[in-house]
Write an enzyme that holds these catalytic residues in place. Structure first.
Site, PDB file in Angstrom:
ATOM      1  N   HIS A 181      -3.928 -10.046   1.329  1.00 37.68           N
ATOM      2  CA  HIS A 181      -3.167  -8.808   1.515  1.00 37.68           C
ATOM      3  C   HIS A 181      -3.853  -7.967   2.586  1.00 37.68           C
ATOM      4  O   HIS A 181      -5.081  -7.987   2.711  1.00 37.68           O
ATOM      5  CB  HIS A 181      -3.096  -8.042   0.186  1.00 37.68           C
ATOM      6  CG  HIS A 181      -2.133  -6.907   0.237  1.00 37.68           C
ATOM      7  ND1 HIS A 181      -2.443  -5.714   0.839  1.00 37.68           N
ATOM      8  CD2 HIS A 181      -0.858  -6.799  -0.200  1.00 37.68           C
ATOM      9  CE1 HIS A 181      -1.393  -4.911   0.765  1.00 37.68           C
ATOM     10  NE2 HIS A 181      -0.416  -5.545   0.139  1.00 37.68           N
ATOM     11  N   GLU A 196      -4.603  -5.012   2.681  1.00 35.91           N
ATOM     12  CA  GLU A 196      -5.623  -4.102   2.142  1.00 35.91           C
ATOM     13  C   GLU A 196      -6.929  -4.842   1.857  1.00 35.91           C
ATOM     14  O   GLU A 196      -8.021  -4.271   1.983  1.00 35.91           O
ATOM     15  CB  GLU A 196      -5.068  -3.393   0.896  1.00 35.91           C
ATOM     16  CG  GLU A 196      -3.989  -2.386   1.299  1.00 35.91           C
ATOM     17  CD  GLU A 196      -2.870  -2.192   0.289  1.00 35.91           C
ATOM     18  OE1 GLU A 196      -3.038  -2.561  -0.886  1.00 35.91           O
ATOM     19  OE2 GLU A 196      -1.813  -1.663   0.696  1.00 35.91           O
ATOM     20  N   ASN A 208       3.453  -6.002  -6.707  1.00 39.35           N
ATOM     21  CA  ASN A 208       2.003  -5.884  -6.562  1.00 39.35           C
ATOM     22  C   ASN A 208       1.611  -4.487  -7.015  1.00 39.35           C
ATOM     23  O   ASN A 208       1.897  -3.514  -6.325  1.00 39.35           O
ATOM     24  CB  ASN A 208       1.643  -6.115  -5.085  1.00 39.35           C
ATOM     25  CG  ASN A 208       0.173  -5.877  -4.794  1.00 39.35           C
ATOM     26  OD1 ASN A 208      -0.630  -5.689  -5.703  1.00 39.35           O
ATOM     27  ND2 ASN A 208      -0.179  -5.885  -3.509  1.00 39.35           N
ATOM     28  N   LYS A 255      -1.312  -3.311  -7.202  1.00 42.04           N
ATOM     29  CA  LYS A 255      -2.521  -2.845  -6.510  1.00 42.04           C
ATOM     30  C   LYS A 255      -3.485  -2.224  -7.529  1.00 42.04           C
ATOM     31  O   LYS A 255      -3.563  -2.711  -8.655  1.00 42.04           O
ATOM     32  CB  LYS A 255      -2.139  -1.878  -5.378  1.00 42.04           C
ATOM     33  CG  LYS A 255      -1.072  -2.483  -4.454  1.00 42.04           C
ATOM     34  CD  LYS A 255      -0.835  -1.698  -3.197  1.00 42.04           C
ATOM     35  CE  LYS A 255       0.221  -2.412  -2.352  1.00 42.04           C
ATOM     36  NZ  LYS A 255       0.448  -1.768  -1.060  1.00 42.04           N
ATOM     37  N   GLY A 299       3.653   1.300   2.176  1.00 42.49           N
ATOM     38  CA  GLY A 299       3.425   2.615   1.587  1.00 42.49           C
ATOM     39  C   GLY A 299       3.824   3.784   2.465  1.00 42.49           C
ATOM     40  O   GLY A 299       3.436   4.926   2.205  1.00 42.49           O
ATOM     41  N   GLU A 328       4.215  -8.792   5.627  1.00 36.44           N
ATOM     42  CA  GLU A 328       4.075  -7.365   5.331  1.00 36.44           C
ATOM     43  C   GLU A 328       3.517  -6.639   6.553  1.00 36.44           C
ATOM     44  O   GLU A 328       2.292  -6.628   6.770  1.00 36.44           O
ATOM     45  CB  GLU A 328       3.123  -7.157   4.145  1.00 36.44           C
ATOM     46  CG  GLU A 328       3.597  -7.807   2.870  1.00 36.44           C
ATOM     47  CD  GLU A 328       3.005  -7.130   1.638  1.00 36.44           C
ATOM     48  OE1 GLU A 328       3.791  -6.647   0.826  1.00 36.44           O
ATOM     49  OE2 GLU A 328       1.771  -7.065   1.520  1.00 36.44           O
ATOM     50  N   SER A 371       7.508  -1.095   1.882  1.00 34.03           N
ATOM     51  CA  SER A 371       8.498  -0.046   1.591  1.00 34.03           C
ATOM     52  C   SER A 371       9.860  -0.592   1.141  1.00 34.03           C
ATOM     53  O   SER A 371      10.893   0.010   1.433  1.00 34.03           O
ATOM     54  CB  SER A 371       8.660   0.897   2.797  1.00 34.03           C
ATOM     55  OG  SER A 371       7.441   1.561   3.072  1.00 34.03           O
TER      56      SER A 371
END
Ligand code: 13P
Length: 247
Positions: free
Chosen positions: A92, A94, A8, A10, A168, A162, A207
């Site tokens: 996701h 985010e 991904n 992003k 991250g 996730e 990660s």
């Protein structure tokens, strides 16, 4: 089941980043696992052109639940397919936090994706506070129940676990924690879609990097990874692909 290494990108990447795709394909022309990159929409067509006829699949990072219309800035599932995508990431964390996406909206998007012939990669995961409060399984169980398309099959649905706090951050759950969640998710999927659940790829994301991929891929019911930062560089993503192919 063919395992899936998904990247991904992003909101990262411009035309010059396509050199990474060329390098990835040169180093891994025919891995025994499936390989997927989800670039920003601006790069979809160009990346799909590079990937045509190769082992690399292309996906979008979001779609609108409707097929077309007055929705400025949005992209429909059919448009992603038209641009060369075979997959789309949905829900996701985010998107859920930046854009307030609910489970019901994620499900509507996933249904639109299936209707357009795309594979839906539905994402779920708990926050750090929820894990600390012992709510992980409750939270992700509710997300799965509300987000996945109930017509999803092994061929059309991928689930990505996730943990929000692992994205991250360089931090990951323990292998035992990953094992607990993935076994729970398999059982929850069975309750929702029956025997098809056994063929649905359940990815771990958060990660993942070359240095931890081998141990994560050895965990039962981990059928691949959804990789953010480490998918931007061909060398790193290629090493993860190789680890999955060998798992
Ligand atoms: P990182 O691999 O950068 O932690 O991102 C994971 C992720 O959010 C993939 O969708």
């Amino acid at each position: 089941m063919k395992k899936l290494a998904a990247g991904n990108w992003k909101m990262n990447g411009t035309q010059s980043s396509l050199a990474e795709v060329t390098a990835l394909l040169a180093a891994h022309p025919a891995p025994t696992c499936e390989m997927l990159l989800c670039p920003p929409a601006t790069l979809l067509t160009a990346m799909a052109g590079l990937a045509k006829g190769s082992a690399l699949q292309i996906g979008g990072q979001d779609c609108h639940p409707k097929g077309s219309g007055a929705h400025t800035g949005d992209i429909s599932a059919a448009m992603l397919a038209d641009a060369g995508a075979a997959y789309v990431i949905l829900g996701h964390s985010e998107r859920r936090s930046d854009h307030g996406e609910t489970d019901a909206l994620v499900r509507a998007k996933a249904e639109a994706a299936l209707a357009a012939g795309l594979v839906a990669v539905v994402c779920i995961g708990e926050t750090e506070g929820q894990r600390d409060a012992g709510q992980t399984l409750d939270v992700i169980g509710t997300q799965v129940d509300g987000s996945i398309p109930l017509t999803g099959t092994a061929a059309t649905l991928v689930l990505a676990y996730e943990p929000v706090w692992a994205i991250g951050t360089g931090r990951t759950p323990t292998l035992a924690e990953i094992a607990e969640v993935h076994a729970f998710l398999r059982a929850r999927l069975r309750a929702l879609i029956g025997a098809e659940a056994d063929g649905v790829r359940i990815l771990y994301g958060g990660s993942v990097k070359p240095s931890n991929a081998v141990e994560i891929f050895a965990v039962p019911h981990v059928d691949g990874a959804l990789v953010g930062g480490a998918s931007l560089k061909a060398a790193d993503f290629g090493a993860i692909v190789a680890a999955l192919a060998a798992a």
